[in-house]
Design a protein around this motif. Structure first.
Motif, PDB file in Angstrom:
ATOM      1  N   THR A  10       0.851  -1.189   0.000  1.00 27.78           N
ATOM      2  CA  THR A  10       0.000   0.000   0.000  1.00 27.78           C
ATOM      3  C   THR A  10       0.886   1.237   0.000  1.00 27.78           C
ATOM      4  N   VAL A  11       0.294   2.364  -0.276  1.00 29.92           N
ATOM      5  CA  VAL A  11       1.038   3.624  -0.265  1.00 29.92           C
ATOM      6  C   VAL A  11       1.626   3.860   1.122  1.00 29.92           C
ATOM      7  N   GLN A  12       0.872   3.562   2.150  1.00 27.98           N
ATOM      8  CA  GLN A  12       1.372   3.754   3.516  1.00 27.98           C
ATOM      9  C   GLN A  12       2.586   2.858   3.779  1.00 27.98           C
ATOM     10  N   GLU A  13       2.527   1.609   3.323  1.00 31.98           N
ATOM     11  CA  GLU A  13       3.668   0.705   3.497  1.00 31.98           C
ATOM     12  C   GLU A  13       4.888   1.224   2.746  1.00 31.98           C
ATOM     13  N   ASP A  14       4.665   1.798   1.565  1.00 32.32           N
ATOM     14  CA  ASP A  14       5.767   2.381   0.800  1.00 32.32           C
ATOM     15  C   ASP A  14       6.400   3.533   1.565  1.00 32.32           C
ATOM     16  N   HIS A  15       5.579   4.384   2.163  1.00 29.19           N
ATOM     17  CA  HIS A  15       6.100   5.518   2.935  1.00 29.19           C
ATOM     18  C   HIS A  15       6.896   5.033   4.147  1.00 29.19           C
ATOM     19  N   VAL A  16       6.432   3.997   4.783  1.00 31.06           N
ATOM     20  CA  VAL A  16       7.142   3.437   5.938  1.00 31.06           C
ATOM     21  C   VAL A  16       8.489   2.876   5.496  1.00 31.06           C
TER      22      VAL A  16
END
Length: 63
Positions: A10-16
């Motif tokens: 997910t986009v959030q996982e990418d940011h993390v």
């Protein structure tokens, strides 16, 4: 039998993942700075620590 498609990050996982990579790089820079005999790391030393081969104009970043 139905098989679920492979999940994509997910986009959030990418940011993390990006944040964790940046934290690791900052840590490497702090280790190098603490071991340096100079007041600050040169641009060439920073590139060496971060394992990048950047071409930059003469005088950029105080190199």
């Amino acid at each position: 039998m139905h098989v679920a498609p492979p999940s994509t990050p997910t986009v959030q996982e990418d940011h993390v993942a990006v944040a964790l990579a940046e934290i690791e790089l900052c840590g490497e820079l702090m280790i190098a700075a603490s071991a340096a005999h100079e007041d600050r790391l040169s641009a060439d030393r920073i590139d060496e620590v971060l394992m990048v081969a950047a071409e930059r104009p003469a005088g950029a970043l105080g190199g």
